[in-house]
Design a protein around this motif. Structure first.
Motif, mmCIF file in Angstrom:
data_model
loop_
_atom_site.group_PDB
_atom_site.id
_atom_site.type_symbol
_atom_site.label_atom_id
_atom_site.label_comp_id
_atom_site.label_asym_id
_atom_site.label_seq_id
_atom_site.Cartn_x
_atom_site.Cartn_y
_atom_site.Cartn_z
ATOM 1 N N THR A 2 0.838 -1.189 0.000
ATOM 2 C CA THR A 2 0.000 0.000 0.000
ATOM 3 C C THR A 2 0.874 1.240 0.000
ATOM 4 O O THR A 2 1.860 1.321 0.733
ATOM 5 C CB THR A 2 -0.927 0.015 1.236
ATOM 6 O OG1 THR A 2 -1.746 -1.150 1.190
ATOM 7 C CG2 THR A 2 -1.811 1.241 1.242
ATOM 8 N N LEU A 4 0.744 5.431 0.327
ATOM 9 C CA LEU A 4 -0.033 6.588 0.733
ATOM 10 C C LEU A 4 0.311 7.758 -0.177
ATOM 11 O O LEU A 4 1.479 7.976 -0.513
ATOM 12 C CB LEU A 4 0.284 6.942 2.191
ATOM 13 C CG LEU A 4 0.085 5.812 3.199
ATOM 14 C CD1 LEU A 4 0.541 6.252 4.590
ATOM 15 C CD2 LEU A 4 -1.369 5.377 3.223
ATOM 16 N N SER A 17 -4.770 6.558 -1.374
ATOM 17 C CA SER A 17 -3.871 5.412 -1.268
ATOM 18 C C SER A 17 -4.000 4.550 -2.517
ATOM 19 O O SER A 17 -4.975 4.637 -3.259
ATOM 20 C CB SER A 17 -4.167 4.579 -0.014
ATOM 21 O OG SER A 17 -5.427 3.972 -0.108
#
Length: 81
Positions: A2, A4, A17
């Motif tokens: 992931t 950001l 995200s």
């Protein structure tokens, strides 16, 4: 994995995200590889005058290795007066 996103990077991608599936065999292994990978899907990211990347809350250079469990953030250029 992931990632950001903040500021203009969030506007370019259209979300705060971005997830890269762990099962994807083309997962980047370095920050530089990640920039290239993202640039294929979001070419406007490559047009930014500077783009900092933080890995686990520390600024990282292109040669920094990344793992699927790292916290990664794209930090766009900042302007102001």
């Amino acid at each position: 994995m992931t990632i950001l996103l903040f500021g203009v990077t969030k506007d370019i991608v259209g979300s705060s995200s971005l997830s890269i599936p762990v099962s994807n065999n083309t997962i980047p292994k370095t920050v530089g590889g990640l920039k290239q990978y993202l640039g294929q899907s979001y070419p406007d990211l490559l047009e930014l005058s500077s783009l900092a990347v933080a890995v686990n809350n520390n600024y990282a250079g292109d040669e920094t290795k990344i793992d699927t469990f790292d916290e990664i953030a794209l930090i766009p250029p900042v302007s102001g007066g």
